[in-house]
Design a protein around this motif. Structure first.
Motif, PDB file in Angstrom:
ATOM      1  N   CYS A 123      70.543 -18.208  12.801  1.00  0.00           N
ATOM      2  CA  CYS A 123      71.248 -16.967  13.134  1.00  0.00           C
ATOM      3  C   CYS A 123      71.070 -15.905  12.046  1.00  0.00           C
ATOM      4  CB  CYS A 123      72.719 -17.228  13.397  1.00  0.00           C
ATOM      5  SG  CYS A 123      73.643 -17.798  11.974  1.00  0.00           S
ATOM      6  N   TYR A 124      70.626 -16.318  10.870  1.00  0.00           N
ATOM      7  CA  TYR A 124      70.396 -15.338   9.801  1.00  0.00           C
ATOM      8  C   TYR A 124      68.984 -14.773   9.826  1.00  0.00           C
ATOM      9  CZ  TYR A 124      74.806 -17.110   8.213  1.00  0.00           C
ATOM     10  OH  TYR A 124      76.123 -17.460   8.165  1.00  0.00           O
ATOM     11  N   ASN A 125      68.109 -15.381  10.628  1.00  0.00           N
ATOM     12  CA  ASN A 125      66.743 -14.870  10.770  1.00  0.00           C
ATOM     13  C   ASN A 125      66.711 -13.916  11.959  1.00  0.00           C
ATOM     14  OD1 ASN A 125      64.038 -14.580  10.161  1.00  0.00           O
ATOM     15  ND2 ASN A 125      63.423 -16.171  11.592  1.00  0.00           N
ATOM     16  N   ARG A 126      67.509 -12.896  11.901  1.00  0.00           N
ATOM     17  CA  ARG A 126      67.670 -11.965  13.001  1.00  0.00           C
ATOM     18  C   ARG A 126      66.717 -10.798  12.860  1.00  0.00           C
ATOM     19  NH1 ARG A 126      72.767 -12.289  15.355  1.00  0.00           N
ATOM     20  NH2 ARG A 126      71.882 -11.046  17.002  1.00  0.00           N
ATOM     21  N   MET A 127      66.565 -10.094  13.949  1.00  0.00           N
ATOM     22  CA  MET A 127      65.745  -8.892  13.933  1.00  0.00           C
ATOM     23  C   MET A 127      66.579  -7.713  13.474  1.00  0.00           C
ATOM     24  SD  MET A 127      63.437  -9.200  17.328  1.00  0.00           S
ATOM     25  CE  MET A 127      62.731  -7.616  16.997  1.00  0.00           C
ATOM     26  N   GLY A 128      65.928  -6.819  12.764  1.00  0.00           N
ATOM     27  CA  GLY A 128      66.530  -5.537  12.449  1.00  0.00           C
ATOM     28  C   GLY A 128      66.015  -4.526  13.458  1.00  0.00           C
ATOM     29  N   ILE A 129      66.908  -3.912  14.197  1.00  0.00           N
ATOM     30  CA  ILE A 129      66.519  -2.928  15.209  1.00  0.00           C
ATOM     31  C   ILE A 129      66.858  -1.548  14.673  1.00  0.00           C
ATOM     32  CG2 ILE A 129      66.880  -2.115  17.568  1.00  0.00           C
ATOM     33  CD1 ILE A 129      67.641  -4.949  18.317  1.00  0.00           C
ATOM     34  N   TYR A 130      65.876  -0.655  14.715  1.00  0.00           N
ATOM     35  CA  TYR A 130      66.050   0.655  14.104  1.00  0.00           C
ATOM     36  C   TYR A 130      65.959   1.798  15.107  1.00  0.00           C
ATOM     37  CZ  TYR A 130      65.121  -2.424  10.234  1.00  0.00           C
ATOM     38  OH  TYR A 130      65.177  -3.468   9.361  1.00  0.00           O
ATOM     39  N   GLY A 131      66.125   1.521  16.376  1.00  0.00           N
ATOM     40  CA  GLY A 131      66.108   2.571  17.373  1.00  0.00           C
ATOM     41  C   GLY A 131      64.757   2.728  18.030  1.00  0.00           C
ATOM     42  N   SER A 132      64.584   3.831  18.704  1.00  0.00           N
ATOM     43  CA  SER A 132      63.396   4.033  19.522  1.00  0.00           C
ATOM     44  C   SER A 132      62.198   4.547  18.735  1.00  0.00           C
ATOM     45  CB  SER A 132      63.715   5.018  20.655  1.00  0.00           C
ATOM     46  OG  SER A 132      64.075   6.268  20.106  1.00  0.00           O
ATOM     47  N   LYS A 133      62.379   4.954  17.499  1.00  0.00           N
ATOM     48  CA  LYS A 133      61.294   5.598  16.757  1.00  0.00           C
ATOM     49  C   LYS A 133      60.673   4.743  15.658  1.00  0.00           C
ATOM     50  CE  LYS A 133      61.805   9.349  19.102  1.00  0.00           C
ATOM     51  NZ  LYS A 133      60.995   9.513  20.269  1.00  0.00           N
ATOM     52  N   ARG A 134      61.275   3.583  15.322  1.00  0.00           N
ATOM     53  CA  ARG A 134      60.774   2.761  14.222  1.00  0.00           C
ATOM     54  C   ARG A 134      60.727   1.301  14.660  1.00  0.00           C
ATOM     55  NH1 ARG A 134      64.321   2.086   8.968  1.00  0.00           N
ATOM     56  NH2 ARG A 134      63.358   0.192   8.253  1.00  0.00           N
ATOM     57  N   PRO A 135      59.598   0.604  14.443  1.00  0.00           N
ATOM     58  CA  PRO A 135      59.499  -0.789  14.874  1.00  0.00           C
ATOM     59  C   PRO A 135      60.571  -1.688  14.247  1.00  0.00           C
ATOM     60  CG  PRO A 135      57.342   0.066  14.309  1.00  0.00           C
ATOM     61  CD  PRO A 135      58.348   1.105  13.878  1.00  0.00           C
ATOM     62  N   ALA A 136      60.940  -2.700  14.997  1.00  0.00           N
ATOM     63  CA  ALA A 136      61.919  -3.681  14.526  1.00  0.00           C
ATOM     64  C   ALA A 136      61.292  -4.558  13.447  1.00  0.00           C
ATOM     65  CB  ALA A 136      62.394  -4.534  15.703  1.00  0.00           C
ATOM     66  N   SER A 137      62.127  -5.289  12.734  1.00  0.00           N
ATOM     67  CA  SER A 137      61.630  -6.201  11.712  1.00  0.00           C
ATOM     68  C   SER A 137      62.274  -7.571  11.906  1.00  0.00           C
ATOM     69  CB  SER A 137      61.952  -5.668  10.316  1.00  0.00           C
ATOM     70  OG  SER A 137      63.357  -5.666  10.115  1.00  0.00           O
ATOM     71  N   ILE A 138      61.656  -8.586  11.320  1.00  0.00           N
ATOM     72  CA  ILE A 138      62.198  -9.940  11.351  1.00  0.00           C
ATOM     73  C   ILE A 138      62.260 -10.417   9.908  1.00  0.00           C
ATOM     74  CG2 ILE A 138      61.872 -12.307  12.167  1.00  0.00           C
ATOM     75  CD1 ILE A 138      60.159 -11.112  14.442  1.00  0.00           C
ATOM     76  N   LYS A 139      63.397 -10.937   9.539  1.00  0.00           N
ATOM     77  CA  LYS A 139      63.624 -11.340   8.148  1.00  0.00           C
ATOM     78  C   LYS A 139      62.577 -12.348   7.671  1.00  0.00           C
ATOM     79  CE  LYS A 139      67.304 -13.150   5.222  1.00  0.00           C
ATOM     80  NZ  LYS A 139      68.666 -13.664   5.232  1.00  0.00           N
ATOM     81  N   ASN A 140      62.335 -13.418   8.418  1.00  0.00           N
ATOM     82  CA  ASN A 140      61.369 -14.447   8.048  1.00  0.00           C
ATOM     83  C   ASN A 140      60.565 -14.825   9.289  1.00  0.00           C
ATOM     84  OD1 ASN A 140      59.927 -16.620   7.125  1.00  0.00           O
ATOM     85  ND2 ASN A 140      61.672 -17.716   6.287  1.00  0.00           N
TER      86      ASN A 140
END
Length: 180
Positions: A123-140
């Motif tokens: 549950c800590y390896n979540r995605m970071g969502i930054y809206g419609s203009k910037r790609p999401a990220s994944i912690k690991n």
């Protein structure tokens, strides 16, 4: 000016005001600001949405968001291994994908063996969502894949060997699945 003319002017202004207000509400409700993938890996994005059955090309919540496209490694022949996900849920799907090559407006991949899939296990390896203009990220991004799975994926995709275009599927590089 007569009272009748004033009433007409007020009525017309009120109707126009409500029409403009209604149009703004309509735009707010139905336009989410998503114009397609804006990250620097459009070739990898194109391979992912073409090869993964059911892929939307974006993260869907109350609005569409950029998916995660994370370059992991590249071999000496230009193959790229990357993670892709459209899931932001705790147990969402994550893919490890290999693209064979990209040139100009096209990308190439092996159609039947270019990815493996897993679910986010932590549950800590979540995605970071930054809206419609910037790609999401994944912690690991590699957390949910074993070394054996990764090596098998590389082997199936001729990692470290000369490219074999006869085995490849060619896909046009896109940034928006709505405009395929």
């Amino acid at each position: 000016m007569t009272k009748t003319k004033q009433k007409i002017i007020v009525t017309v202004c009120a109707v126009l005001g409500f029409a403009v207000f209604g149009a703004l509400i309509y735009l707010y409700m139905f336009y989410d600001g998503y114009d397609g993938y804006t990250g620097k890996h459009a070739d990898l994005y194109s391979i992912a949405v073409d090869s993964i059955s059911g892929s939307r090309g974006y993260i869907m919540s109350e609005r569409r968001h950029q998916p995660a496209v994370i370059l992991i490694e590249e071999d000496e022949y230009g193959r790229k291994m990357f993670c892709y996900s459209e899931s932001y849920e705790q147990e969402g799907q994550i893919y490890l994908i290999i693209g064979q090559q990209s040139d100009g407006g096209y990308a190439y991949y092996y159609p039947s063996e270019n990815y493996i899939a897993s679910r986010f296990s932590d549950c800590y390896n979540r995605m970071g969502i930054y809206g419609s203009k910037r790609p999401a990220s994944i912690k690991n991004p590699l957390l949910d894949f074993t070394d054996e799975q990764i090596e098998k994926l590389k082997e199936d995709n001729d990692w470290g060997q000369e490219l074999n275009y006869d085995k490849c599927t060619k896909v046009k590089i896109i940034r928006n699945t709505d405009k395929k």
